[in-house]
Design an enzyme around this catalytic site. Structure first.
Site, PDB file in Angstrom:
ATOM      1  N   ARG A 196       1.032  -1.228   0.028  1.00  0.00           N
ATOM      2  CA  ARG A 196      -0.158  -0.113  -0.047  1.00  0.00           C
ATOM      3  C   ARG A 196       0.829   1.176  -0.285  1.00  0.00           C
ATOM      4  O   ARG A 196       1.264   1.787   1.010  1.00  0.00           O
ATOM      5  CB  ARG A 196      -0.822   0.140   1.407  1.00  0.00           C
ATOM      6  CG  ARG A 196      -1.826  -1.214   1.272  1.00  0.00           C
ATOM      7  CD  ARG A 196      -2.650  -1.074   2.616  1.00  0.00           C
ATOM      8  NE  ARG A 196      -3.437  -2.137   2.825  1.00  0.00           N
ATOM      9  CZ  ARG A 196      -4.225  -2.583   4.002  1.00  0.00           C
ATOM     10  NH1 ARG A 196      -4.038  -1.694   4.920  1.00  0.00           N
ATOM     11  NH2 ARG A 196      -4.992  -3.628   3.947  1.00  0.00           N
TER      12      ARG A 196
ATOM     13  N   ASP B 193       1.997   5.195  -0.277  1.00  0.00           N
ATOM     14  CA  ASP B 193       1.232   6.393   0.254  1.00  0.00           C
ATOM     15  C   ASP B 193       1.091   7.166  -0.683  1.00  0.00           C
ATOM     16  O   ASP B 193       1.502   7.134  -2.174  1.00  0.00           O
ATOM     17  CB  ASP B 193       1.987   7.045   1.277  1.00  0.00           C
ATOM     18  CG  ASP B 193       2.377   6.154   2.740  1.00  0.00           C
ATOM     19  OD1 ASP B 193       1.507   5.266   2.938  1.00  0.00           O
ATOM     20  OD2 ASP B 193       3.439   6.112   3.271  1.00  0.00           O
TER      21      ASP B 193
ATOM     22  N   ARG C 174      10.176   6.576   4.551  1.00  0.00           N
ATOM     23  CA  ARG C 174      10.416   8.041   4.521  1.00  0.00           C
ATOM     24  C   ARG C 174      11.027   8.540   5.895  1.00  0.00           C
ATOM     25  O   ARG C 174      11.686   9.550   5.951  1.00  0.00           O
ATOM     26  CB  ARG C 174       9.054   8.735   4.039  1.00  0.00           C
ATOM     27  CG  ARG C 174       8.665   8.430   2.643  1.00  0.00           C
ATOM     28  CD  ARG C 174       7.477   9.373   2.346  1.00  0.00           C
ATOM     29  NE  ARG C 174       6.423   9.047   2.654  1.00  0.00           N
ATOM     30  CZ  ARG C 174       5.464   9.703   2.824  1.00  0.00           C
ATOM     31  NH1 ARG C 174       5.602  11.331   2.803  1.00  0.00           N
ATOM     32  NH2 ARG C 174       4.321   9.595   3.407  1.00  0.00           N
TER      33      ARG C 174
END
Length: 254
Positions: free
Chosen positions: A49, A51, A207
Protein backbone atom coordinates in the site's frame (compact mmCIF):
# COMPACT_ATOMS: atom_id res chain seq x y z
CA UNK A 1 -8.51 -19.02 -11.43
CA UNK A 2 -6.07 -16.51 -9.95
CA UNK A 3 -4.11 -14.05 -12.07
CA UNK A 4 -1.19 -11.76 -11.27
CA UNK A 5 -0.95 -8.31 -12.84
CA UNK A 6 2.49 -6.70 -13.00
CA UNK A 7 2.26 -2.94 -13.44
CA UNK A 8 3.90 0.41 -12.81
CA UNK A 9 2.49 3.83 -12.00
CA UNK A 10 3.32 7.44 -11.37
CA UNK A 11 1.72 8.16 -8.00
CA UNK A 12 1.64 11.96 -8.35
CA UNK A 13 -2.09 12.22 -9.03
CA UNK A 14 -3.18 9.58 -6.50
CA UNK A 15 -3.78 9.41 -2.78
CA UNK A 16 -1.83 6.19 -2.55
CA UNK A 17 -2.56 2.66 -3.70
CA UNK A 18 -5.47 1.85 -1.38
CA UNK A 19 -9.05 2.86 -2.20
CA UNK A 20 -10.03 6.10 -0.42
CA UNK A 21 -13.59 7.35 0.26
CA UNK A 22 -13.27 10.71 -1.51
CA UNK A 23 -9.91 10.67 -3.31
CA UNK A 24 -8.47 8.93 -6.39
CA UNK A 25 -6.34 5.85 -5.78
CA UNK A 26 -4.35 3.50 -8.01
CA UNK A 27 -6.28 0.45 -6.78
CA UNK A 28 -9.65 1.97 -7.62
CA UNK A 29 -8.49 3.08 -11.07
CA UNK A 30 -7.26 -0.40 -11.99
CA UNK A 31 -10.35 -2.12 -10.56
CA UNK A 32 -12.59 0.15 -12.63
CA UNK A 33 -10.63 -0.60 -15.81
CA UNK A 34 -10.54 -4.34 -15.11
CA UNK A 35 -14.28 -4.45 -14.39
CA UNK A 36 -14.98 -2.57 -17.62
CA UNK A 37 -12.96 -4.99 -19.73
CA UNK A 38 -14.23 -8.15 -18.03
CA UNK A 39 -17.81 -6.82 -17.76
CA UNK A 40 -18.23 -7.70 -14.12
CA UNK A 41 -17.11 -6.31 -10.79
CA UNK A 42 -13.56 -7.41 -10.03
CA UNK A 43 -11.61 -6.82 -6.83
CA UNK A 44 -7.82 -6.74 -6.80
CA UNK A 45 -5.29 -7.19 -4.00
CA UNK A 46 -1.97 -5.38 -4.23
CA UNK A 47 1.42 -6.46 -2.94
CA UNK A 48 1.61 -3.33 -0.80
CA UNK A 49 0.00 0.00 0.00
CA UNK A 50 2.07 2.90 -1.25
CA UNK A 51 1.32 6.30 0.30
CA UNK A 52 0.08 9.48 -1.34
CA UNK A 53 2.37 10.59 -4.16
CA UNK A 54 4.57 7.49 -4.00
CA UNK A 55 5.27 5.76 -7.33
CA UNK A 56 6.04 2.18 -8.32
CA UNK A 57 8.23 1.00 -11.17
CA UNK A 58 7.01 -2.47 -10.19
CA UNK A 59 3.78 -3.40 -8.43
CA UNK A 60 1.99 -6.74 -8.41
CA UNK A 61 -1.71 -7.32 -7.79
CA UNK A 62 -3.94 -10.37 -8.08
CA UNK A 63 -7.56 -10.96 -9.04
CA UNK A 64 -9.76 -14.03 -9.40
CA UNK A 65 -11.63 -14.86 -12.62
CA UNK A 66 -12.82 -17.91 -14.47
CA UNK A 67 -10.27 -20.09 -16.24
CA UNK A 68 -10.00 -19.67 -20.02
CA UNK A 69 -8.96 -22.16 -22.70
CA UNK A 70 -6.08 -20.18 -24.20
CA UNK A 71 -4.79 -18.36 -21.15
CA UNK A 72 -1.69 -17.01 -22.88
CA UNK A 73 -3.61 -15.21 -25.60
CA UNK A 74 -6.34 -14.11 -23.19
CA UNK A 75 -3.78 -12.59 -20.79
CA UNK A 76 -2.04 -10.83 -23.65
CA UNK A 77 -5.32 -9.38 -24.91
CA UNK A 78 -6.35 -8.34 -21.41
CA UNK A 79 -3.04 -6.53 -20.93
CA UNK A 80 -3.55 -4.72 -24.25
CA UNK A 81 -7.13 -3.70 -23.45
CA UNK A 82 -6.29 -2.47 -19.98
CA UNK A 83 -3.54 -0.25 -21.31
CA UNK A 84 -5.94 1.20 -23.86
CA UNK A 85 -8.32 2.52 -21.21
CA UNK A 86 -6.04 3.16 -18.24
CA UNK A 87 -4.67 6.71 -17.83
CA UNK A 88 -1.15 7.47 -19.04
CA UNK A 89 0.27 7.34 -15.51
CA UNK A 90 -0.54 3.62 -15.07
CA UNK A 91 0.91 0.86 -17.26
CA UNK A 92 0.18 -2.87 -17.18
CA UNK A 93 3.21 -4.92 -18.23
CA UNK A 94 1.99 -8.46 -17.78
CA UNK A 95 -1.03 -10.56 -16.83
CA UNK A 96 -0.38 -14.21 -16.01
CA UNK A 97 -2.19 -17.15 -14.37
CA UNK A 98 -0.80 -18.38 -11.05
CA UNK A 99 -1.70 -21.05 -8.54
CA UNK A 100 -4.73 -20.40 -6.36
CA UNK A 101 -2.50 -20.44 -3.29
CA UNK A 102 -0.50 -17.45 -4.57
CA UNK A 103 -1.28 -14.11 -2.95
CA UNK A 104 0.11 -10.81 -4.23
CA UNK A 105 0.67 -9.54 -0.70
CA UNK A 106 1.24 -12.52 1.57
CA UNK A 107 3.27 -14.64 -0.86
CA UNK A 108 5.82 -11.87 -1.43
CA UNK A 109 9.18 -12.66 0.17
CA UNK A 110 10.66 -9.17 -0.11
CA UNK A 111 10.04 -5.66 -1.38
CA UNK A 112 12.61 -3.04 -2.38
CA UNK A 113 12.18 0.72 -2.29
CA UNK A 114 14.35 3.52 -3.65
CA UNK A 115 14.37 7.06 -2.29
CA UNK A 116 16.10 9.72 -4.41
CA UNK A 117 17.65 12.96 -3.19
CA UNK A 118 19.71 15.61 -4.97
CA UNK A 119 21.98 18.24 -3.48
CA UNK A 120 21.91 20.99 -6.12
CA UNK A 121 18.85 22.71 -7.54
CA UNK A 122 17.81 20.95 -10.75
CA UNK A 123 14.55 21.68 -12.59
CA UNK A 124 14.60 18.25 -14.25
CA UNK A 125 14.77 16.22 -11.03
CA UNK A 126 12.21 18.01 -8.91
CA UNK A 127 9.25 15.72 -9.62
CA UNK A 128 10.88 12.40 -8.67
CA UNK A 129 13.81 13.34 -6.46
CA UNK A 130 13.89 15.53 -3.35
CA UNK A 131 16.16 18.56 -3.25
CA UNK A 132 17.42 18.44 0.34
CA UNK A 133 17.55 21.91 1.96
CA UNK A 134 21.16 21.38 3.05
CA UNK A 135 24.20 20.57 0.92
CA UNK A 136 26.65 19.04 3.39
CA UNK A 137 25.85 15.41 4.18
CA UNK A 138 28.14 12.69 5.49
CA UNK A 139 27.04 9.63 3.50
CA UNK A 140 29.62 7.36 5.13
CA UNK A 141 28.09 8.13 8.51
CA UNK A 142 24.59 7.68 7.09
CA UNK A 143 25.56 4.21 5.84
CA UNK A 144 26.95 3.35 9.29
CA UNK A 145 23.56 4.22 10.75
CA UNK A 146 21.80 2.23 8.00
CA UNK A 147 23.75 -0.87 9.05
CA UNK A 148 22.54 -0.36 12.62
CA UNK A 149 18.94 -0.34 11.41
CA UNK A 150 19.40 -3.81 9.92
CA UNK A 151 20.23 -5.19 13.39
CA UNK A 152 16.66 -4.58 14.60
CA UNK A 153 13.22 -5.93 13.76
CA UNK A 154 10.77 -3.71 15.70
CA UNK A 155 10.33 -0.45 13.80
CA UNK A 156 7.59 1.21 15.83
CA UNK A 157 9.68 4.39 15.88
CA UNK A 158 9.42 4.65 12.10
CA UNK A 159 5.74 3.76 11.74
CA UNK A 160 2.70 5.95 11.42
CA UNK A 161 0.61 5.75 14.58
CA UNK A 162 -2.89 4.28 14.84
CA UNK A 163 -2.50 1.76 12.02
CA UNK A 164 -4.28 -1.59 11.73
CA UNK A 165 -1.10 -3.69 11.68
CA UNK A 166 -0.82 -6.49 14.23
CA UNK A 167 2.96 -6.25 14.49
CA UNK A 168 5.64 -3.68 13.76
CA UNK A 169 8.30 -6.31 13.16
CA UNK A 170 10.11 -6.26 9.81
CA UNK A 171 13.25 -8.01 8.61
CA UNK A 172 15.47 -5.58 6.69
CA UNK A 173 18.08 -7.28 4.51
CA UNK A 174 19.49 -4.23 2.69
CA UNK A 175 19.78 -0.56 3.60
CA UNK A 176 22.36 1.56 1.80
CA UNK A 177 22.97 4.97 0.26
CA UNK A 178 24.41 4.81 -3.26
CA UNK A 179 25.63 7.54 -5.64
CA UNK A 180 23.46 8.06 -8.73
CA UNK A 181 24.86 10.98 -10.70
CA UNK A 182 28.03 13.05 -10.87
CA UNK A 183 27.71 16.73 -11.69
CA UNK A 184 29.42 17.76 -14.93
CA UNK A 185 30.09 21.16 -13.37
CA UNK A 186 31.60 20.20 -10.02
CA UNK A 187 32.71 16.62 -10.65
CA UNK A 188 31.05 15.61 -7.39
CA UNK A 189 28.11 13.31 -6.76
CA UNK A 190 24.99 15.45 -6.69
CA UNK A 191 22.27 12.76 -6.62
CA UNK A 192 21.97 9.80 -4.27
CA UNK A 193 19.52 6.95 -3.78
CA UNK A 194 18.66 5.12 -0.58
CA UNK A 195 17.93 1.45 -1.32
CA UNK A 196 16.12 -0.63 1.27
CA UNK A 197 14.81 -4.20 1.08
CA UNK A 198 12.67 -5.97 3.68
CA UNK A 199 10.10 -8.72 3.96
CA UNK A 200 7.46 -6.05 4.75
CA UNK A 201 7.18 -2.34 5.45
CA UNK A 202 5.07 -0.28 7.82
CA UNK A 203 3.15 2.82 6.78
CA UNK A 204 5.50 5.77 6.33
CA UNK A 205 8.45 3.59 7.38
CA UNK A 206 10.87 4.29 4.52
CA UNK A 207 10.30 8.04 4.56
CA UNK A 208 10.78 8.18 8.34
CA UNK A 209 14.00 6.15 8.10
CA UNK A 210 15.34 8.44 5.36
CA UNK A 211 14.47 11.52 7.41
CA UNK A 212 16.31 10.10 10.41
CA UNK A 213 19.39 9.11 8.39
CA UNK A 214 19.57 12.61 6.93
CA UNK A 215 19.76 13.96 10.47
CA UNK A 216 22.78 11.69 10.97
CA UNK A 217 24.32 13.00 7.77
CA UNK A 218 23.88 16.57 9.00
CA UNK A 219 25.60 15.75 12.29
CA UNK A 220 22.47 16.36 14.34
CA UNK A 221 22.20 12.68 15.34
CA UNK A 222 24.87 10.08 16.01
CA UNK A 223 24.85 6.41 15.11
CA UNK A 224 24.23 5.60 18.77
CA UNK A 225 21.28 8.01 18.71
CA UNK A 226 19.73 5.88 15.98
CA UNK A 227 19.99 2.85 18.25
CA UNK A 228 18.26 4.73 21.04
CA UNK A 229 15.52 5.94 18.69
CA UNK A 230 14.73 2.40 17.53
CA UNK A 231 14.81 0.98 21.05
CA UNK A 232 12.56 3.76 22.37
CA UNK A 233 9.73 2.61 20.05
CA UNK A 234 8.35 6.13 19.82
CA UNK A 235 7.62 7.80 16.47
CA UNK A 236 8.16 11.25 17.98
CA UNK A 237 11.80 10.43 18.71
CA UNK A 238 12.72 9.77 15.05
CA UNK A 239 13.33 12.28 12.27
CA UNK A 240 10.66 13.91 10.15
CA UNK A 241 9.22 12.07 7.17
CA UNK A 242 10.59 13.19 3.83
CA UNK A 243 8.28 13.97 0.86
CA UNK A 244 6.64 11.03 -0.91
CA UNK A 245 7.26 12.07 -4.52
CA UNK A 246 10.87 10.80 -4.42
CA UNK A 247 9.94 7.31 -3.20
CA UNK A 248 9.57 4.33 -5.55
CA UNK A 249 8.61 0.70 -5.03
CA UNK A 250 11.02 -0.94 -7.46
CA UNK A 251 10.98 -4.69 -6.89
CA UNK A 252 8.90 -7.49 -5.34
CA UNK A 253 10.23 -11.03 -5.03
CA UNK A 254 8.12 -14.18 -4.70
Amino acid sequence: MRYFITLSYDGTAYHGWQIQPNAPSVEETIERALSTVLRRDVDIVGAGRTDTGVSASMMVAHFDFEAVADSSDWCSQLCYKLNKILPRDIAVHKVEPVGDEMHARFSAKSRTYHYFIHLQKDPFLRHYSWKVPYNELDFDRMNEAAKVIMEYTDFTSFSKTNTDTKTNDCKITRAEWKPVRTSSLTGETDQWVFEITANRFLRNMVRAIVGTLLEVGRGRLTVDDVRRIIEKKDRCSAGESVPGNALFLVDIEY
